[in-house]
Design an enzyme around this catalytic site. Structure first.
Site, short mmCIF file in Angstrom:
data_model
loop_
_atom_site.label_atom_id
_atom_site.label_comp_id
_atom_site.label_asym_id
_atom_site.label_seq_id
_atom_site.Cartn_x
_atom_site.Cartn_y
_atom_site.Cartn_z
N GLY C 302 0.80 -1.22 0.00
CA GLY C 302 0.00 0.00 0.00
C GLY C 302 0.83 1.26 0.00
O GLY C 302 0.37 2.33 0.39
N LYS C 303 2.07 1.18 -0.47
CA LYS C 303 2.94 2.34 -0.41
C LYS C 303 2.89 3.17 -1.69
O LYS C 303 2.93 4.39 -1.64
CB LYS C 303 4.38 1.89 -0.13
N VAL C 304 2.87 2.48 -2.82
CA VAL C 304 2.83 3.23 -4.08
C VAL C 304 1.70 2.72 -4.95
O VAL C 304 1.32 1.56 -4.90
CB VAL C 304 4.16 3.16 -4.88
#
Lengths: 348, 348, 348, 348
Positions: C302-304
């Site tokens: 869910g970071k990029v």
């Protein structure tokens, strides 16, 4: 003079010893690797696929070899796989077969050196370097001459590399005085009826000897027909019910062996994709070359079955002995049908 | 059915366009790179060495190509180097020459795809994948058939790959209806008298066509003599006063071209090492293979002169256009003697 | 003695010049790359995403830098991106900010050397080597001392690396006699209000100076609170509507910047993933490390946002100048809102 | 709902098992590798150097770990090296110590997954991916909270990462109900008095917990002083007669540990270079970064002694177990003086 001899002798004092897979039972270690991640698990899964190949009575196993692993200590691995019926066909570079194996068959050695050596100093001593391995170039020239001698004695016609390499094996058997090392790959393959193909045969010491042969006999020389190689290997693929690939490195041997599926198709034969495939390489997929291309990519071409393929990210001297020893000690090769595929291609 | 056609058409809608070095003057950028470090400086120095090759009237320039750069948008780079007298000899893989260039000569294209595509879906559509590039396999089979047609029309005897590729060029010129793209590498090389060698010629679409040719005519077919290739390339090396190598990728073309120095020596001729050499590759030296081996290592074998060699660590689609454009815009090729080396090897 | 001085001077005579992106319009070349394959197309698409970042008025752009590109000739690229409002936050290694940039701010240089140099010879001359780049270690010690001097003059309390680097910038402005090179990254960032974070700040020349500071003043010294860095960077992420990452190399700066999304979530704030992300690296994904991990993998965390991410396989000195120049010459930065994020974090 | 739970459970059903070096005697295999070439010999020589470190009574051994090997099945290797006195100091990334080890200490696991998984599907299930390894993100948040709990209970002052990690170990011992896995790295190191340093500590799950701690207590929180880490590690280096580095991966742990020599020098102490050094990595030297930089290059900086250094080109999950098992089964650790260096740095 003497001093130079001495210096060269010092450079060439530590011979490469080939690892003996029969002496190292790696099964427990591989079982541990199978429950890890990254390269360890990749190798673990490759071993599992290799074992499936060995147990599948319908599977012809094709070993492809590019790179210099055989100079670097893996030659006996390949020989043991042939002797213990773990491999039915070999596709390799000319260097592997001629400069490295046939060279050692003649009694010469590779030496442990250093990648940090001064190459101009090595050049001055006629010492050739492969990364951290040394070769005596004067010895290599004996190898070229032996190839020429073999060619000179053969009827002048087109040969596949496979047929010529078979003659090299026959020559070693017929000239035991020259075959200082009996357990060479070329001789073992001859004895076991395992065909060896070199899709770029002239790109090696063989090339040197054969060019000399042709130049000396402009109107009366043999030729190496690379089309015949592809035709013969495709025939073997067509006669096999199923097939598996064990790819060390990549290069033209990888492409050549993979391509047989497509070639059979073009000849109007509906052959299955290679059912199993394993590749050990450090090549990086992002350069778009065949050597680094994934086996999944080969699936798009219809060459390999993506359900049993595994890439292993490792320099082969580390991973191949572990994998081959795993297959050896599992012992499934004892029950494999012996194919002796050379017989399908020759009448002797 | 229609839906499948549609899906396939969607996969194959964005063609690869080949970069045009004549449109991009990279000299100022390269000059900046020469004062930096790491890969930028490596490329900067390679450009300087390339320029020295181009200015040296005694230097025969040998381009070697492995990998799939020509499918990936660099084909016109190679063509422009031939057309503008920046290259005298080409040594390449069969894929480069046949599957990629001759294929485009016939009017087909490569397509921009994705390395993340589902290969089984691609397979279902007969779309072949090279990393992020797509090919229509149905089109590729036309290429195989054209090769067979050329072979069928030639006198049945041994040919070097060089001689056969020359016939491919002649066929394109003679059949302008088939040569949909006039500026192909094969046709341009034919027209400019630049010989092209494939040391592993059958390892490609050429192989498919030639195997079909041989199978159809068991007693009346041509062969591809890989020894002849090596002999001919060595002759060119012997006739050159000096030589330079521009190596894209590695593979058998690299080994083959380097080896000519040793081959000449074995034939009793004392030829100089390759005076200049450049290699663009991402292969890692630590795997001990020829593709990744340093040009300094080749110095230990007496193959290349270590005083003017440069490895460039870059995937070639990024670095080669910059280097070739540098050479093109410097313009030294205008004053280079035109060698037309094909004439030395053929009588037509 | 004199002879040693002379030898050292010879080693250090060719300074690195930093490439000037304002002087090289790469737009046409990048447009050509966008229609090719492999790394060329990867870079082409990265440029397109970078342009989208620059045009998106809601996007805070975070540049992360690991490796030694700034020593190798890319320092001015980073400075120009700051000066021309192409970057709002920098996350870097201590070496990039202190040993390389602050060092040059003091008037010292990096030098073009060779990766083949004898390291013991270099050691004897107090010349430090980074691949093919040299540094005068005696000069580097001035840098350590300047850091100590700055620390000694500050109130003894915990600082984020960001706060300390801001003080370094203030010191350069206040001591123009020391700031021999006005256009340093540290000074430019100070002047433009661009915060610079170093998640492993002590792992550099800064560490040397700060350890000396602490040892000299056991009860009266400042500290570098790495938690504060993460807290502050997360605050900036929370205040941004959207964000984009331009990742050069990998290392802790990559991880740190990516992690802000998760950190915000843990603090109870629902922030969007990084909307755009680009990474230039040669690291190989198969080692399972953060540096080499794909931006798609970061999507699983869910970071990029995987819809606008691009990995570029290239050593950064080659690819970064092309990308940054593309962004510069497109000129979208002229219309970008100026963020001056340093103001959000400090009261001066 | 249930269906989603089920799907997630299927993704997370095959746990990583950590390889047990005490169960695999690799001495014979390593002896064979020592007489080969390429990576096999590199690993063979690394083992020999490791053995020399273990036998040298004056040598403090520093293990540095970057990358995700501990998630991937090597955690027990590190624990066994600590328990059997084969390592005196650990320098690692925050991920290794907190996200991977402390996480498993709390009873959670890593799972065998696939690098070909759809990351958006994983994201939907809150499954995080590290190459071919999966983590349950919901479990990871427990880890963040435990860190916050530990921080909340400590006196608010600056801590080195080393001091804080020691408190994590103390907490595990004091809360056996939480320490589901007793043989964690953090607990074992606490028990054996082995200090663990994280030069970029906040760049991990620790950072999440500590930021939450600071945000909740704006005027009453602890800080992590990265300068103290460097000061403490340098003290340990100064107190050691000699030192050896075993570097897994690279990253800031490598740089940090190497730099202690220079830091001691700056503090006016004349300490020897690291006498022995080994690095296992696949990073490519040509990118000029610290991770990939050769140990010979570190010799130019006066950091490591070039006479006993060895780079090993292998992904660590393959090579590290072989090396560590070699050291374990040789048994020299039985006679090594026990250092318990944590005592030098703390008073408890």
């Amino acid at each position: 003079m003497d001093r130079e001899r001495q210096q060269k002798a010092e450079l060439l004092q530590r011979t490469i010893k080939h690892v003996d897979i029969t002496a190292h039972d790696t099964r427990a270690l591989i079982a541990a690797f199978q429950e890890m991640s990254f390269s360890a698990r990749e190798l673990g899964r490759a071993c599992e696929i290799f074992e499936r190949m060995l147990r599948d009575p319908d599977c012809t196993i094709i070993l492809t070899v590019a790179g210099s692993t055989s100079a670097a200590g893996c030659m006996q691995v390949y020989v043991d796989m042939i002797r213990h019926n773990m491999v039915d066909v070999v596709v390799a570079t000319g260097a592997t077969v001629v400069d490295m194996d046939f060279f050692e068959a003649l009694g010469f050695s590779h030496y442990r050196g250093s990648q940090f050596a001064d190459d101009s100093m090595l050049r001055a001593h006629y010492v050739d370097r492969i990364y951290d391995t040394y070769i005596d170039e004067e010895e290599l020239q004996h190898c070229d001459r032996a190839i020429k001698e073999i060619a000179d004695a053969l009827p002048p016609k087109p040969y596949s590399s496979r047929a010529f390499i078979r003659e090299m094996g026959r020559w070693l058997v017929a000239n035991p005085g020259c075959a200082a090392k009996k357990a060479s790959l070329v001789q073992s393959a001859f004895e076991q009826g395992v065909p060896i193909f070199c899709p770029a045969f002239s790109d090696s010491s063989a090339g040197f000897g054969l060019v000399a042969h042709q130049v000396e006999r402009p109107n009366d020389h043999l030729t190496i027909d690379s089309v015949a190689d592809f035709r013969e290997l495709t025939e073997l693929k067509m006669q096999a019910k199923d097939s598996g690939l064990l790819i060390v490195g990549g290069g033209s041997p990888k492409n050549f062996a993979q391509d047989t599926v497509v070639c059979a198709e073009i000849l109007g034969h509906d052959v299955p994709m290679h059912k199993y495939s394993i590749q050990i390489t450090v090549a990086d997929v992002r350069d778009g070359a065949c050597s680094s291309s994934s086996l999944k990519e080969a699936g798009s071409w219809g060459k390999v079955d993506a359900s049993a393929e595994q890439m292993v990210f490792a320099e082969a001297t580390l991973a191949l002995p572990l994998l081959a020893a795993y297959g050896y000690h599992n012992g499934s090769w004892r029950d494999r049908p012996k194919r002796r595929l050379a017989r399908l291609l020759t009448r002797d």
